[in-house]
Write a protein that holds these residues in place. Structure first.
Motif, PDB file in Angstrom:
ATOM      1  N   THR A 265      -3.739  -5.693   2.495  1.00  0.00           N
ATOM      2  CA  THR A 265      -3.976  -4.403   3.167  1.00  0.00           C
ATOM      3  C   THR A 265      -5.110  -4.224   3.963  1.00  0.00           C
TER       4      THR A 265
ATOM      5  N   HIS B 229       1.101   0.776   2.827  1.00  0.00           N
ATOM      6  CA  HIS B 229       1.314  -0.583   3.719  1.00  0.00           C
ATOM      7  C   HIS B 229       2.509  -1.321   3.582  1.00  0.00           C
ATOM      8  N   HIS B 230       3.224  -1.799   4.613  1.00  0.00           N
ATOM      9  CA  HIS B 230       4.368  -2.542   4.732  1.00  0.00           C
ATOM     10  C   HIS B 230       4.489  -3.471   3.587  1.00  0.00           C
TER      11      HIS B 230
ATOM     12  N   GLN C 236      -0.478 -11.603   5.226  1.00  0.00           N
ATOM     13  CA  GLN C 236      -0.162 -10.784   4.140  1.00  0.00           C
ATOM     14  C   GLN C 236       0.991 -11.273   3.356  1.00  0.00           C
TER      15      GLN C 236
ATOM     16  N   VAL D 209      -5.869  -4.985   7.063  1.00  0.00           N
ATOM     17  CA  VAL D 209      -5.449  -4.584   8.270  1.00  0.00           C
ATOM     18  C   VAL D 209      -4.201  -3.953   8.242  1.00  0.00           C
ATOM     19  N   LYS D 210      -3.986  -2.671   9.018  1.00  0.00           N
ATOM     20  CA  LYS D 210      -2.740  -2.015   8.952  1.00  0.00           C
ATOM     21  C   LYS D 210      -1.921  -2.555   9.772  1.00  0.00           C
ATOM     22  N   GLU D 211      -1.991  -3.452  10.729  1.00  0.00           N
ATOM     23  CA  GLU D 211      -1.062  -4.100  11.724  1.00  0.00           C
ATOM     24  C   GLU D 211      -0.609  -5.398  10.870  1.00  0.00           C
TER      25      GLU D 211
ATOM     26  N   LYS E 110      -2.010   1.806  -4.328  1.00  0.00           N
ATOM     27  CA  LYS E 110      -1.955   1.894  -2.881  1.00  0.00           C
ATOM     28  C   LYS E 110      -0.571   2.356  -2.588  1.00  0.00           C
TER      29      LYS E 110
END
Length: 1672
Positions: free
Chosen positions: A97, A140-141, A107, A99-101, A132
């Motif tokens: 997590t 987050h994705h 990831q 980076v948000k991108e 989270k």
């Protein structure tokens, strides 16, 4: 210390992760994983710390580290403590997590770590993940993705969390705006639903058995509402697919009432996606799950939605399936799964929808529908059982479709029907007939690979699947036995099912065998009034007829015979025993051949013999007549297969021959004549064979029936010209006549010989003539029909041959013979004279051949006319171009053979010289023809006639062969004909004539004359077009003729040859000249008297004419002149301009005719060649660095002349006499002309000759000397030496400066092997060159003498002492090349006398055990020296050691030679002799191990191995230190990039093994390091280091330090091997020895290697670091 070391190890490897090479990265990760296997917690801590300290590390490298963590966690999940797991969870969560991108690889790797940890620490992972995953905040994705994956990997651990997760997630669904987030939510819901369903399915094993589906129903429905009503409408295709994939498993968790409520909207919504997506497998899978869910709750909505469901699903199944598209295949499987659900729910409506679709003409619709029908027949068998009649009736139209795809689908449906009892219902027989029809499709050529968009399907595939289906249904479906038997018999006889005979027969055989095993009735076929089944006669006829073409239709011959075998009782009760033995023999015959190799004639004869045996066994006239009736009845069925119909005709003839009823025989023969298709040639032939076979038993009835037919209305003469043959066309009548004539021919051939002679004139030849000739108004009209003529010729042949073969044939008077011969001559004359297109000539000449053998004999003029006509019809025919393989047309060959048979037959009637002369006179114009093909044919015929005459020669009284000279004069000049075939035949003619003469002289027929037999050996020389060879052969032929020609025939022969001088073929004219001259010389002695007259005009004659006879005279003249004035002739010829022209060369060779003269000439030439300086030095330019060497003329001319003289075959004795002087002088001449140039004027001439292509040999000084040396060797009988040098390229090496030394060496080797006895005198001549002023001569002589020592010939000839003394005297030569060659020669002693030097037995036997021969040799004591060698022993060693220390050679080549020589000499040295120099040698050669030059590395390492081999016993303690020091370099140089060095290391290590006093190591070296065996270096090094550390732990420090030295090697392969050695040593070191290792130094060196420019080195460094964990 340990913790610090491990940490540093991990640090080094983690730092190396950033390497740019993918292989290095992979190896580093592998090393980290390897370290993690032994230190999992330290690995995880190091990775965690590295990622935490290097925040700016790029994500690809972070990804690799996370993957290492995942691997370690997965392997050691049970060993991790909770604290470390918690830290790893926090790290992975942070990485995931950070980076948000979306950075998927990074990831995803972090997520995988969490999933791996979640298998044991689910609570901790969920605690971190849920922190989270807070309400009101879009997560987050990969948080959602991780939850989804966790639910799959740990179902029992995750399902209890799902209620809280779903309650938190549901509000987020509305807030999720990015499509990527919606997709991951859909994925999570799909996984949650799947894991819930799995949990509920295994509830008895679940930790909480109280969980119920209702607990999730509300939340799942809420999520369903958002997904279906909002997200499914998205424009993003990926999101729609994710939604529909989730809806499938979610539907099983929906409350029943909610599902029923949503189905009216859900099903259309899902069906609508089919139009929006090209890849629909996900939609179909989800739809299947929804339908299963609806069916499980008994939904009524399915009935309402059924029509739309069926329409959509049917459209999907009708999509064409491509073999290259697995997605489409998967989609169709899912669609068929949906149809199964619907078939179980609503079978009636489903069939009502599907079956009408079968009536459509659209291919895709029909194929798709058939697929569904087949599927539901198999998957919903219970529901479809009562629907069988409806399904069967709906198949009527598909059965009529000709589309290949539809056919394939129909066959598959029928296969399914067979397994479920459909074919037992009314209408099932139509299905079986359809399968058989498809089996009967013609097999096509192998179809080409179908394109990606092609919808074509080869018909052959339909046939293949049909054949397979019929056989499987027959053999595997028990209930089909009564359906197929005996129904399949109905398809045997009809022609349209011919293609299906093989599968039909195989199925029927299997069914019959099953019925026999079940104890069925004796008769397998019960007709019971079933008129559709074929009769036994029909089946026997059909199966026998098709067996004549046994390989057609996938081998229907064998299948038919096997079916006949099992049906023997049904065919006739008495056939069982006979067929039980006969049919297996037929099948065995078929197995021994292929379609290409089987003789059809032989096979048909076997079948006919089988039929005759069958008829004999039955011996029932009624049965036989019924069988013949059935055969005649089936004849029209084979109109399309002429070969089988022809065979059936033969079967009819055979059957009628066995019948006893004459009325039946005549009736059938009459029907055959009336119904035959006379237009077909094969049918005419078959009909004739039938009549012929029948005539063998019913001759009178057959002839009577033929005559009745001839007299019938068809052939009755009419009064009017225009009413002739009013019922048949003219062409058809000709065909009928042809058939009748053929019938008469076959009848004559088959008729009993005792009955034939009485009927052949009156009934056979008379009716033949009547059928052939037609009279109109009293005028004889000749037919123009070729077929009719051919039939008449063939029938005359057959009848004549039959008459001749009868017992009274030799005395039988054939009154019609002149008439028949005249008729055949007319046929021959009517053929075009320039072409050969039909077999008319061949058949007519064969007929004449057989007629000529009968009485009465032909009159003289008639015979002459016959011969003339036949020769003229064949000889003038233009030759056809030969085929691709060089063979002539078979028609031409057969026609020529017929002509030969005719001529030999006529000659046989007059076997006298006069009769032979008559035949040759007929051929004489063609023998002298200007056209080559006519001469070839004429000579071939002549040779054939002469061979026949010789073979059948019988002389009762000695009479002269008065025309021998005339015949020899005609044939002998043809030995030089332009056509090779003519030349060969001419020699054969001469050969036969000379043996005929011997026969007339009274010699027996089997007598072999040595002189005449030489003619056969001359034939090979006639194959070459070279005139010199041809005329030489002609000369030999003339010599043979001269020896065997009677004196009284000489004049006639000479007169004939004089006439031959004017032959239009110039070659034959010259050959006549050669033969004349030879005969005159041998028998007339005329040339010797004319020699003085030729001398004065010799030069002018040679310039004026190039005639062969003039050239021969010139050669002879110069020989006579030189015999008296050899010195003057030699001086004069040497003054001829260089290069010598062809005439001068010819004259030089003429001087070798007489050995004494040749010896004098060669001696003079040696003086001229050696008496002057070989070259002069001059500078082409003032500033040139080295002067040019230019050849002097006189030695050059003498060298060229010597070549010409030695090239003459007659110079052999002279060359042998001067052999040593010639060899030594020419070898020195070669050596001193290497690099020598021609004078400028000769260079210009040489270039001009080369450009014009006139120069036969090079004038270049060295090349001319080499050529002369070759000529001397050849003439001296050393052909083997020349050939060996040629094969090894030695002659070319001699000509070059770079290769001259090697060329001399190869020459010496060849001379020692093949010319040993000549060496002593040659050596004496070469010893004198020790003081030669020319350095190259010293080099060449030294190289030659040095090589002689490598052969045992020198020792055998007692030359060893003198050779050694001479070479030792040259070791102080100023030339380094000479000194090097001296060392090589001294070393050659080791191999030159192995039987003398090593011949004494060892003091003890071989070492017991499993040691190799090489090891045993190592352990034996050294042999004592040969006495001759012992005297020079110290000098040999001193010379070699001196060579090692030679300081005057800047390139160390002398030292290299010394190393090679020492390696060879060590076998001759006693251990105590070697002790004093052992250390000196070892130390001196050690620097060469790492030389940049491969030959130095190879030689030094190999010598090191020999030193190990030689230093057993007392030397071991002295040499052990050197051995230990060299061990590591040897191991590493096994990876040397140069194969010779690696091979030397293999040898050296094998030799080192015994000295290490470690049997395991010695065995390993012997096993793995044999020459030619592949080496797995890593495995070998690992095993070696293991034993080194076990037996020699003290060597660890030295080995490691040596290995570290090679970390800086200039060779990449060795730099890569060095860390491998280090790693394996570290891997196997004992714990107490580990402190000896300087870890700091080692790690620093490896860390430096990780920065090496070569990726392979970095890979090995990383691999080694992974092994150092043992030091932790």
């Amino acid at each position: 210390m340990s913790e610090s070391y491990v940490k540093r190890l991990f640090t080094i490897l983690l730092d190396a992760v950033t390497d740019k090479d993918p292989q290095v990265q992979e190896q580093v990760c592998g090393a980290l994983c390897a370290l993690g296997e032994s230190q999992p917690e330290e690995a995880l801590r190091a990775c965690e710390e590295h990622l935490r300290l290097h925040e700016k590390l790029a994500h690809p490298y972070r990804t690799m580290i996370l993957r290492v963590m995942e691997t370690v966690v997965s392997s050691h999940i049970g060993e991790l403590d909770k604290g470390l797991a918690r830290a790893s969870i926090l790290l992975a969560s942070s990485e995931m997590t950070k980076v948000k991108e979306l950075v998927c690889d990074w990831q995803q790797a972090a997520s995988n770590v969490l999933v791996a940890l979640g298998k044991r620490f689910i609570s901790s992972v969920m605690e971190e993940i849920l922190s989270k995953f807070q309400p009101g905040v879009l997560p987050h994705h990969f948080v959602v993705q991780t939850l989804a994956n966790l639910s799959v990997s740990n179902v029992f651990g995750m399902v209890p969390f799902l209620t809280s997760i779903l309650s938190t997630m549901l509000p987020m669904l509305s807030a999720a705006k990015p499509d990527s987030m919606r997709v991951v939510f859909c994925c999570a819901l799909q996984r949650f639903s799947e894991s819930t369903l799995e949990y509920l399915a295994d509830l008895d094993q679940a930790p909480d058995p109280t969980v119920r589906k209702d607990a999730f129903a509300t939340d799942i429905f809420s999520a369903y509402d958002i997904l279906f009503h909002h997200w499914l409408q998205s424009r993003e295709a990926k999101l729609r697919l994710a939604v529909v994939e989730a809806l499938g498993p979610m539907s099983h968790l929906l409350p029943s009432e909610k599902l029923e409520e949503q189905l009216p909207k859900l099903l259309p919504g899902v069906l609508g996606l089919y139009k929006k997506h090209a890849e629909t497998v996900h939609v179909s899978r989800s739809l299947g799950q929804i339908l299963e869910a609806a069916a499980s709750v008994g939904s009524r909505t399915l009935d309402v939605q059924l029509d739309s469901l069926l329409a959509a699903l049917h459209a999907q199944i009708c999509v064409p399936v491509e073999s290259s598209s697995p997605l489409v295949m998967s989609n169709q499987k899912e669609v068929l799964r949906c149809f199964t659900v619907l078939a179980c729910c609503s079978p009636d409506r489903l069939l009502a929808f599907l079956l009408p679709k079968l009536d459509t003409s659209n291919e895709r619709t029909r194929v798709g529908t058939l697929q569904v029908v087949r599927h539901i027949i198999n998957s919903a068998a219970a529901q479809m059982e009562v629907k069988q009649p409806f399904i069967l009736s709906s198949m009527k139209l598909p059965l009529l479709d000709n589309n290949s795809k539809v056919k394939r689908a129909v066959v598959q449906v029928i296969s399914a029907m067979a397994h479920h009892g459909y074919l037992e219902q009314p209408g099932g027989e139509a299905m079986i007939e359809y399968i058989v029809q498809q089996c009967a499709l013609p097999p096509e050529a192998e179809p080409q690979k179908l394109g990606a968009n092609s919808e074509a399907l080869a018909a052959d595939s339909v046939r293949a699947i049909s054949v397979s289906t019929l056989y499987l249904v027959s053999t595997t479906v028990d209930r089909m036995g009564d359906v197929l038997w005996p129904y399949l018999f109905e398809f045997l006889v009809p022609v349209r099912f011919t293609g299906a005979l093989t599968p039909l027969c195989r199925s029927l055989v299997h069914l019959a065998q099953k019925r026999q095993e079940a104890g069925a009735h004796a008769l397998l076929i019960q007709y019971n009034g079933n008129v559709t089944l074929p009769s036994p006669y029909a089946m026997a006829t059909r199966l026998l007829a098709v067996s004549s073409s046994p390989y057609l239709g996938d081998g229907r011959g064998a299948a038919s015979l096997r079916l006949l075998s099992v049906l023997h009782r049904d065919i006739h009760p008495m056939l069982g025993q006979r067929w039980a033995t006969a049919i297996p023999l037929l099948l065995e015959h078929l197995d021994g051949y292929t379609e290409e190799t089987l003789s059809r004639k032989e096979w048909e004869e076997k079948l006919l013999m089988f039929l005759r045996d069958t008829l004999a066994v039955v011996s029932d006239n009624t049965w036989i007549c019924q069988l013949s009736l059935e055969m005649c009845k089936q004849l029209p069925s084979y109109n399309g297969t002429p070969l089988e119909k022809n065979f059936l005709y033969k079967c009819i003839g055979t059957t009628l021959g066995a019948a006893s009823s004459k009325e039946v025989v005549r009736k059938h023969l009459q029907e055959l004549l009336e119904t035959a298709r006379y237009q077909e040639e094969s049918e005419r032939e078959g009909l004739a064979c039938c009549f012929g076979i029948c005539a063998s038993s019913h001759l009178d009835d057959t002839l009577a029936q033929l005559e009745d037919f001839v007299k019938s209305d068809v052939f009755r003469k009419s009064a009017g010209i225009f009413n002739i043959f009013k019922d048949r066309s003219e062409n058809e009548v000709e065909k009928v006549k042809s058939a009748l004539i053929l019938c008469y021919g076959h009848v004559a051939a088959r008729a009993p010989r005792e009955l034939l002679l009485a009927r052949v004139e009156s009934d056979i030849f008379r009716n033949m003539s009547q059928c052939f000739s037609t009279k109109v108004l009293g005028i004889k009209v000749e037919t123009k029909d070729l077929g009719l003529r051919l039939c008449l010729a063939q029938s005359v042949c057959m009848a004549s041959q039959a008459v001749r073969s009868s017992s009274h044939g030799s005395s039988f008077q054939l009154l019609r013979k002149p008439e028949l011969v005249a008729q055949m001559m007319e046929f021959i004359k009517a053929e075009p004279s320039d072409s050969l297109r039909t077999p008319m000539r061949k058949k007519a000449m064969l007929a004449c051949t057989y007629l000529a053998s009968l009485e009465p004999a032909l009159e003289g003029q008639a015979q002459a006319d016959l011969i003339h006509s036949c020769l003229h019809s064949i000889m003038a025919v233009l030759p056809e171009p030969e085929g691709v393989d060089g063979h002539q047309e078979p028609l031409y060959l057969d026609t020529m053979q017929a002509l030969k048979d005719l001529l030999t037959g006529l000659l046989q009637r007059n076997m006298t010289p006069q009769g032979l002369q008559v035949m040759v006179e007929h051929l004489s114009p063609w023998i002298k023809s200007p056209r080559g093909h006519e001469r070839v044919r004429a000579l071939g015929l002549s040779a054939c006639l002469l061979q026949h005459f010789l073979k059948h020669l019988h002389i009762s009284a000695l009479v002269p062969f008065h025309n021998l000279g005339l015949l020899l004069g005609l044939f002998s000049p043809r030995c030089a004909d332009l056509w090779p075939a003519t030349r060969q035949e001419a020699v054969s003619c001469v050969y036969s004539l000379l043996y005929l003469q011997l026969g007339y002289e009274g010699f027996s027929r089997d007598y072999q004359d040595d002189v005449v037999e030489q003619l056969l050996t001359l034939k090979d020389g006639l194959e070459h077009p070279d005139p010199a060879i041809l005329f030489h052969t002609c000369h030999s032929v003339a010599q043979i003729i001269g020896k065997r020609l009677p004196p009284d025939q000489l004049i006639s022969l000479l007169l004939t040859l004089f006439e031959g001088l004017g032959d239009p073929d110039q070659n034959c004219s010259r050959a006549a000249t050669v033969i004349l001259n030879c005969l005159l010389k041998e028998r007339g002695h005329v040339l010797l008297e004319k020699v003085p007259e030729i001398v004065s005009v010799l030069r002018s004659k040679l310039q004026e004419t190039h005639g062969e006879h003039v050239l021969q005279a010139a050669q002879h003249s110069v020989y006579v002149l030189a015999a008296r004035h050899h010195a003057a002739v030699v001086s004069s010829l040497l003054g001829s301009p260089l290069p010598f022209d062809s005439h001068t060369c010819t004259l030089w060779r003429a001087l070798a005719v007489e050995p004494g003269l040749a010896t004098q000439v060669l001696g003079l030439l040696l003086e001229k060649m050696s008496g002057d300086v070989p070259f002069k030095e001059s500078r082409a330019f003032l500033l040139s660095s080295a002067p040019d060497r230019v050849a002097t003329l006189l030695p050059l001319a003498a060298t060229c002349a010597l070549y010409e003289v030695a090239s003459a075959p007659a110079s052999g004795p002279a060359v042998l006499e001067l052999y040593p002087q010639l060899f030594a002088a020419l070898l020195l001449r070669v050596s001193c002309t290497v690099g020598v140039q021609l004078p400028r004027n000769l260079q210009a001439k040489e270039r001009k000759s080369a450009s014009s292509g006139l120069a036969s040999r090079s004038l270049e000084p060295c090349s001319s000397a080499v050529d002369a040396l070759q000529a001397v060797l050849l003439r001296g009988g050393n052909d083997d030496v020349v050939q060996r040098m040629e094969l090894e390229g030695g002659w070319q090496l001699l000509r070059t400066s770079a290769g001259h030394e090697e060329g001399v060496t190869r020459l010496a080797s060849a001379m020692a092997k093949f010319a040993g006895p000549r060496l002593p005198l040659m050596m004496k001549a070469l010893f004198a060159t020790q003081s030669s002023v020319y350095e190259m001569q010293r080099v060449s002589s030294t190289a030659f003498l040095a090589e002689l020592l490598s052969s045992n010939t020198a020792n055998d000839l007692m030359l060893l002492e003198s050779l050694l003394d001479n070479l030792l005297a040259r070791q102080k030569d100023t030339c380094a090349r000479v000194r090097r060659l001296v060392l090589r020669g001294l070393a050659n002693v080791a191999s030159g006398s192995p039987d003398k030097v090593r011949g004494w037995p060892a003091l003890w036997g071989p070492v017991p055990g499993r040691e190799t021969a090489e090891l045993q040799q190592v352990r034996r004591p050294r042999c004592v020296w040969h006495p001759q060698v012992r005297a020079h022993g110290p000098q040999l060693l001193t010379a070699m050691i001196g060579g090692l220390d030679d300081g005057d050679d800047p390139h160390s080549l002398v030292a290299l030679e010394a190393m090679v020589g020492l390696a060879r000499l060590l076998d001759l040295v006693e251990a105590w002799d070697l002790r004093s120099v052992l250390l000196h040698v070892a130390i001196r050669i050690r620097p060469f191990f790492d030389s940049e030059k491969v030959e130095f590395r190879s030689a030094s390492i190999r010598l090191f191995g020999h030193l190990n081999k030689a230093c057993q016993g007392e030397c071991e303690d002295v040499f052990l230190e050197q051995l230990v020091g060299g061990l590591a370099p040897l191991l590493l140089h096994l990876q040397d990039p140069q194969p010779p060095v690696a091979a030397a290391c293999r040898f050296a290590l094998r030799m080192c093994g015994p000295n290490l006093e470690c049997e395991e190591l010695a065995a390993i070296f012997q096993k793995h390091l044999q020459e030619g065996r592949g080496l797995h270096f890593g495995e070998f090094l690992n095993t070696t280091c293991k034993h080194l550390m076990h037996h020699f732990p003290d060597l660890l420090g030295r080995l490691l330090s040596t290995s570290l030295f090679y970390f800086k090697s200039s060779w990449e392969d060795i730099r890569a091997a060095a860390p491998m050695l280090t790693g394996f040593l570290a891997l196997h070191v004992e714990a107490e020895r580990r402190p000896q290792v300087d870890l700091e130094q080692l790690l620093a060196a490896l860390q430096l290697l990780l920065k090496d420019p070569a990726p392979a080195v970095r890979v090995k460094a990383a691999e080694t670091l992974g092994r150092l964990v043992k030091f932790a």
